[in-house]
Design a protein around this motif. Sequence first.
Motif, PDB file in Angstrom:
ATOM      1  N   LYS A 172       0.797  -1.220   0.000  1.00 18.94           N
ATOM      2  CA  LYS A 172       0.000   0.000   0.000  1.00 18.94           C
ATOM      3  C   LYS A 172       0.833   1.275   0.000  1.00 18.94           C
ATOM      4  CE  LYS A 172      -4.066   1.768   2.210  1.00 18.94           C
ATOM      5  NZ  LYS A 172      -4.854   1.726   3.438  1.00 18.94           N
ATOM      6  N   PHE A 173       1.854   1.340   0.847  1.00 23.29           N
ATOM      7  CA  PHE A 173       2.639   2.568   0.933  1.00 23.29           C
ATOM      8  C   PHE A 173       3.212   2.982  -0.428  1.00 23.29           C
ATOM      9  CE2 PHE A 173       6.814   4.562   1.482  1.00 23.29           C
ATOM     10  CZ  PHE A 173       6.419   5.764   2.034  1.00 23.29           C
ATOM     11  N   PRO A 174       3.870   2.063  -1.145  1.00 17.08           N
ATOM     12  CA  PRO A 174       4.385   2.490  -2.447  1.00 17.08           C
ATOM     13  C   PRO A 174       3.283   2.951  -3.398  1.00 17.08           C
ATOM     14  CG  PRO A 174       5.435   0.458  -1.768  1.00 17.08           C
ATOM     15  CD  PRO A 174       4.316   0.711  -0.803  1.00 17.08           C
ATOM     16  N   TYR A 175       2.140   2.269  -3.402  1.00 17.40           N
ATOM     17  CA  TYR A 175       1.154   2.692  -4.393  1.00 17.40           C
ATOM     18  C   TYR A 175       0.473   4.007  -4.017  1.00 17.40           C
ATOM     19  CZ  TYR A 175      -3.702   1.307  -2.983  1.00 17.40           C
ATOM     20  OH  TYR A 175      -4.942   1.222  -2.411  1.00 17.40           O
ATOM     21  N   ILE A 176       0.223   4.246  -2.723  1.00 17.07           N
ATOM     22  CA  ILE A 176      -0.383   5.563  -2.417  1.00 17.07           C
ATOM     23  C   ILE A 176       0.642   6.672  -2.576  1.00 17.07           C
ATOM     24  CG2 ILE A 176      -2.366   4.827  -1.012  1.00 17.07           C
ATOM     25  CD1 ILE A 176      -0.853   5.362   1.463  1.00 17.07           C
ATOM     26  N   THR A 177       1.908   6.383  -2.283  1.00 15.74           N
ATOM     27  CA  THR A 177       2.944   7.390  -2.529  1.00 15.74           C
ATOM     28  C   THR A 177       2.964   7.709  -4.021  1.00 15.74           C
ATOM     29  OG1 THR A 177       4.231   6.538  -0.691  1.00 15.74           O
ATOM     30  CG2 THR A 177       5.404   7.905  -2.256  1.00 15.74           C
ATOM     31  N   GLY A 178       2.820   6.690  -4.839  1.00 19.03           N
ATOM     32  CA  GLY A 178       2.758   6.890  -6.288  1.00 19.03           C
ATOM     33  C   GLY A 178       1.565   7.747  -6.678  1.00 19.03           C
ATOM     34  N   VAL A 179       0.412   7.423  -6.119  1.00 22.88           N
ATOM     35  CA  VAL A 179      -0.802   8.145  -6.489  1.00 22.88           C
ATOM     36  C   VAL A 179      -0.745   9.604  -6.012  1.00 22.88           C
ATOM     37  CG1 VAL A 179      -3.294   8.289  -6.059  1.00 22.88           C
ATOM     38  CG2 VAL A 179      -2.240   6.073  -6.566  1.00 22.88           C
ATOM     39  N   TYR A 180      -0.223   9.832  -4.814  1.00 23.65           N
ATOM     40  CA  TYR A 180      -0.211  11.199  -4.265  1.00 23.65           C
ATOM     41  C   TYR A 180       1.066  11.968  -4.586  1.00 23.65           C
ATOM     42  CZ  TYR A 180      -4.599   9.997  -2.212  1.00 23.65           C
ATOM     43  OH  TYR A 180      -5.902   9.613  -2.063  1.00 23.65           O
ATOM     44  N   GLY A 181       1.866  11.437  -5.474  1.00 19.37           N
ATOM     45  CA  GLY A 181       2.915  12.271  -6.039  1.00 19.37           C
ATOM     46  C   GLY A 181       4.291  12.180  -5.418  1.00 19.37           C
ATOM     47  N   GLY A 182       4.566  11.242  -4.528  1.00 17.60           N
ATOM     48  CA  GLY A 182       5.948  11.018  -4.096  1.00 17.60           C
ATOM     49  C   GLY A 182       6.372  11.779  -2.857  1.00 17.60           C
ATOM     50  N   GLY A 183       7.533  12.456  -2.949  1.00 17.51           N
ATOM     51  CA  GLY A 183       8.261  13.002  -1.803  1.00 17.51           C
ATOM     52  C   GLY A 183       7.466  13.749  -0.753  1.00 17.51           C
ATOM     53  N   ALA A 184       6.608  14.678  -1.174  1.00 16.46           N
ATOM     54  CA  ALA A 184       5.884  15.478  -0.189  1.00 16.46           C
ATOM     55  C   ALA A 184       4.980  14.573   0.655  1.00 16.46           C
ATOM     56  CB  ALA A 184       5.054  16.547  -0.897  1.00 16.46           C
ATOM     57  N   PHE A 185       4.403  13.598   0.004  1.00 22.05           N
ATOM     58  CA  PHE A 185       3.544  12.661   0.721  1.00 22.05           C
ATOM     59  C   PHE A 185       4.349  11.867   1.753  1.00 22.05           C
ATOM     60  CE2 PHE A 185       1.579   8.517   1.292  1.00 22.05           C
ATOM     61  CZ  PHE A 185       0.281   8.870   1.615  1.00 22.05           C
ATOM     62  N   VAL A 186       5.554  11.473   1.359  1.00 23.10           N
ATOM     63  CA  VAL A 186       6.413  10.704   2.274  1.00 23.10           C
ATOM     64  C   VAL A 186       6.711  11.530   3.529  1.00 23.10           C
ATOM     65  CG1 VAL A 186       8.679   9.614   2.547  1.00 23.10           C
ATOM     66  CG2 VAL A 186       7.432   9.359   0.400  1.00 23.10           C
ATOM     67  N   THR A 193      -2.657  17.556  -1.765  1.00 20.01           N
ATOM     68  CA  THR A 193      -4.053  17.957  -1.623  1.00 20.01           C
ATOM     69  C   THR A 193      -4.532  17.595  -0.225  1.00 20.01           C
ATOM     70  OG1 THR A 193      -4.673  15.788  -2.394  1.00 20.01           O
ATOM     71  CG2 THR A 193      -4.524  17.509  -4.061  1.00 20.01           C
ATOM     72  N   PRO A 194      -5.656  18.180   0.222  1.00 17.98           N
ATOM     73  CA  PRO A 194      -6.203  17.786   1.532  1.00 17.98           C
ATOM     74  C   PRO A 194      -6.410  16.277   1.610  1.00 17.98           C
ATOM     75  CG  PRO A 194      -7.394  19.672   0.665  1.00 17.98           C
ATOM     76  CD  PRO A 194      -6.436  19.264  -0.412  1.00 17.98           C
ATOM     77  N   LYS A 195      -6.788  15.695   0.508  1.00 17.08           N
ATOM     78  CA  LYS A 195      -7.012  14.250   0.480  1.00 17.08           C
ATOM     79  C   LYS A 195      -5.703  13.505   0.784  1.00 17.08           C
ATOM     80  CE  LYS A 195      -9.758  11.055  -2.098  1.00 17.08           C
ATOM     81  NZ  LYS A 195      -9.068  10.110  -2.944  1.00 17.08           N
ATOM     82  N   ALA A 196      -4.599  14.067   0.296  1.00 15.12           N
ATOM     83  CA  ALA A 196      -3.306  13.433   0.544  1.00 15.12           C
ATOM     84  C   ALA A 196      -2.959  13.479   2.035  1.00 15.12           C
ATOM     85  CB  ALA A 196      -2.227  14.117  -0.286  1.00 15.12           C
ATOM     86  N   TRP A 197      -3.282  14.603   2.686  1.00 10.86           N
ATOM     87  CA  TRP A 197      -3.032  14.706   4.132  1.00 10.86           C
ATOM     88  C   TRP A 197      -3.821  13.654   4.885  1.00 10.86           C
ATOM     89  CZ3 TRP A 197       0.091  18.073   6.942  1.00 10.86           C
ATOM     90  CH2 TRP A 197       0.732  19.067   6.181  1.00 10.86           C
ATOM     91  N   LEU A 198      -5.072  13.537   4.529  1.00  2.40           N
ATOM     92  CA  LEU A 198      -5.928  12.550   5.190  1.00  2.40           C
ATOM     93  C   LEU A 198      -5.386  11.147   4.971  1.00  2.40           C
ATOM     94  CD1 LEU A 198      -8.736  11.949   6.586  1.00  2.40           C
ATOM     95  CD2 LEU A 198      -9.516  11.425   4.288  1.00  2.40           C
ATOM     96  N   GLU A 199      -4.990  10.898   3.759  1.00  2.00           N
ATOM     97  CA  GLU A 199      -4.473   9.577   3.416  1.00  2.00           C
ATOM     98  C   GLU A 199      -3.196   9.277   4.216  1.00  2.00           C
ATOM     99  OE1 GLU A 199      -6.383   8.012   0.998  1.00  2.00           O
ATOM    100  OE2 GLU A 199      -5.244   6.155   1.269  1.00  2.00           O
TER     101      GLU A 199
END
Length: 443
Positions: free
Chosen positions: A29-43, A210-216
Amino acid sequence: MPPRDHWSSRLGFVLAAAGSAIGLGNVWKFPYITGVYGGGAFVLVYLAAVALVGIPILVAEILIGRRARKDPVGAMRAVGGRAWAGVGWLGVGASFVILSYYSVVAGWTLAYAARAASGGFTGLDAAAISTLFDAFLADPTRQLFWHACFMALVIAIVVGGVAKGLERWNKVLMPALVAILLVLFVVALRSPGAAAGFRFMFHADFHKLTPKAWLEALGHSFFTLSLGMGAMLTYGSYLSTKTDLLRSAVVIAVFDALMALVAGLVIFPICFTFGLQPAAGPGLIFKTLPVAFAQMHGGSLFALLFFLLLAFAALTSAISLLEVAVAYFVDERGWPRPRATLGMGGVIFLLGIPSALSFSRLAHVHLYPGMTLFDSLDTLATNYLLPIGGLGIALVAGWRLARPVALEEFRDPRLFPYWHLAIRYLAPVAVVLILLFKMGVVG
Ligand code: PFF
């Protein structure tokens, strides 16, 4: 009453808790959501969520469990008072929901391990591998067969009890998992896409947050640390009073985050090497890695090891999910362990059937618009059940548990005030803000 089962050593507990934390959440899951939400900032947001919210709640869960020496419902009632038993109920409910779909994905990993064992990826290109996965998802019989196999394994381990079942298996499976991830990491490091993969993971582009990325990210910090549903609480209930809680929690969280990062650094370089989409969604790991294995020297062996160990990672997490339900029936209802394990394992298998069929016969059923049932359950659990459960646990540990009692369990008077502040204010405020945000602004 027989004496309560317990871990035979601190190492046994830490490995089992890390085994619960490190699972499909890290590698799939972590790699795929990082992929979906755009990488570094999400990490970055994810790591901050783990440090500031995850670790304090992890300590709180283990602490409540150890104090009460009971399942989540009994423990929340004992420590928080009658009204708070509801949080325990929510946790037991979440364990059913999560394990039902978790076991379906785990079944995919078993199926892929079996396929790799028969050399089934050799010579296939990316398109053929992608078709293979889609065909597998569309086949109800195979989905259910592997889902059943996985649940049978989970039941076989949990029935053995804490020291002889959970602990014994974690001690074998966890070191093996780490060793294999490291081998694959070396392979990925030497691939031509390594630099691009690293850049993707560590280059922070805040526009994509995005706010969705924060929630995720926050939701995932709960999911990955197995928080908010009483799994760590249950594991804590088998723990000796001698163990230092904060140190154990930090070791578990760091281990967990490292494994997620390494998994990402295995998968993204491979994506870039073979020109695959890092934002492929849940199928990422089943569509990308086999492509590399198909072309690698000794790829069949790597594929076998990888999917087998992915299945092991899922297994060490799934046993903690089933243990929550089992602990409830043993502690609250007085059921013998074998009956609770077989009964609840069977119920969870049945609950998983709709998820397994959500890619074929039940593809038209939606809880959330545009999402399969499978994705909907994952969203429901990760975005709502776990954060709400985590909020309840933080409130009980921070506000219902007397400060001297909390300190006595926590033991380190120097660090206690920081933890106490985090659990009283930071964690609840973060969770509430994100939930409000989700309800009002997004969604
Ligand atoms: N932490 C597990 C993972 O990252 O795969 C998932 C999980 C296990 C969530 C146990 C919750 C739980 F109680």
